[in-house]
Enzyme design. Structure first.
Site, mmCIF file in Angstrom:
data_model
loop_
_atom_site.group_PDB
_atom_site.id
_atom_site.type_symbol
_atom_site.label_atom_id
_atom_site.label_comp_id
_atom_site.label_asym_id
_atom_site.label_seq_id
_atom_site.Cartn_x
_atom_site.Cartn_y
_atom_site.Cartn_z
ATOM 1 N N SER A 197 -97.395 -35.110 24.268
ATOM 2 C CA SER A 197 -97.427 -36.419 23.969
ATOM 3 C C SER A 197 -96.496 -37.423 24.790
ATOM 4 C CB SER A 197 -96.804 -36.382 22.288
ATOM 5 O OG SER A 197 -97.408 -37.346 21.639
ATOM 6 N N HIS A 203 -102.130 -32.690 16.357
ATOM 7 C CA HIS A 203 -101.219 -33.061 17.491
ATOM 8 C C HIS A 203 -100.328 -32.021 17.802
ATOM 9 C CE1 HIS A 203 -99.948 -36.352 20.067
ATOM 10 N NE2 HIS A 203 -98.713 -36.204 19.516
#
Length: 259
Positions: A99, A236
């Protein structure tokens, strides 16, 4: 040659040593996500072979650097980390960033390359659109604390107990807010630059609401070397459930890093 000892620079301000090798063939350095910390990768120590050192970047403003002010910009963060990496380049360095950590790892690798010193042997990016590309409509610069808290809950970036504990949340939110602003400013200011000359491998979760295959595939433009990508089931934070396969895949990309 430098080694991962408690007295080394690598074990100082910028890195937490998670696994040491007496004779390392490579050193895997992990870059946490927004709001994340070096301890996120502690379970990887059992997945990395004995000939690979494992360390994670210690971002200011959290865990044992809680009192250190968070960096205000990507340059403020990537510049000292690049210097620390260049001081520990006695073996090939592998970067893995998840990320926000993918962007940090990329910027550190660029700084190392432009310095004329050692380059990263391979860059692994995860859960992130390529620089200058985003499939998310949310603007990290304008999100309120409540929106950030909701965002983290939806992404699965923290356990329910942490999010439910108001006192703990109030301790954590300054560094988390700083991370969101850092990545928001980075996206706003990014104008492209000469690509890396190192292999890049991108990973993502097929159910990730914030990245899609096209924005991940755009990482190919960030390197003049080879590019590959792989997806996993999950969102995610797919890597929480697929850490063994993920680590095996990234270390299996080159014969020198295999067990």
């Amino acid at each position: 040659m430098a080694r991962l000892n408690d007295g080394d620079a690598l074990a100082g301000d910028w890195f937490r040593v998670l696994k040491r090798s007496a004779e390392p063939r490579a050193r895997l350095i992990c870059f946490p996500h927004a709001g994340g910390a070096a301890s996120f990768f502690r379970d990887w120590a059992d997945l990395v072979p004995d000939h690979v050192d494992l360390a994670a970047v210690r971002y200011p403003g959290r865990e044992d650097r809680f009192l250190d002010p968070p960096p205000a910009s990507m340059a403020d963060l990537s510049r000292p980390v690049a210097r620390a990496c260049l001081a520990s380049d006695d073996v090939p360095l592998l970067f893995f960033g998840h990320s926000m950590g993918a962007s940090v790892a990329y910027e550190v690798a660029l700084r190392m390359q432009s310095s004329g010193g050692s380059q990263v042997a391979e860059l692994f990016v995860s859960g992130s659109s390529a620089p200058g590309r985003s499939s998310s409509s949310r603007d990290p610069l304008t999100m309120t604390d409540a929106e950030i808290r909701k965002d983290i809950a939806e992404l699965g970036g923290a356990d329910a107990n942490t999010l439910a504990d108001q006192e703990l949340w109030e301790l954590l939110i300054p560094s988390i807010r700083a991370d969101y602003r850092l990545i928001g400013r980075y996206r706003a200011a990014f104008s492209g630059r000469a690509p890396l000359d190192v292999p890049v491998v991108a990973y993502y979760g097929r159910a990730d609401r914030d990245v899609d295959a096209a924005s991940v595939a755009a990482w190919a433009d960030a390197t003049s070397s080879t590019f590959a990508m792989r997806s996993f089931d999950g969102g995610h934070f797919y890597l929480k459930d697929h850490a063994p396969d993920l680590v095996a895949d990234l270390l299996g990309r080159r014969a020198a890093f295999r067990a």
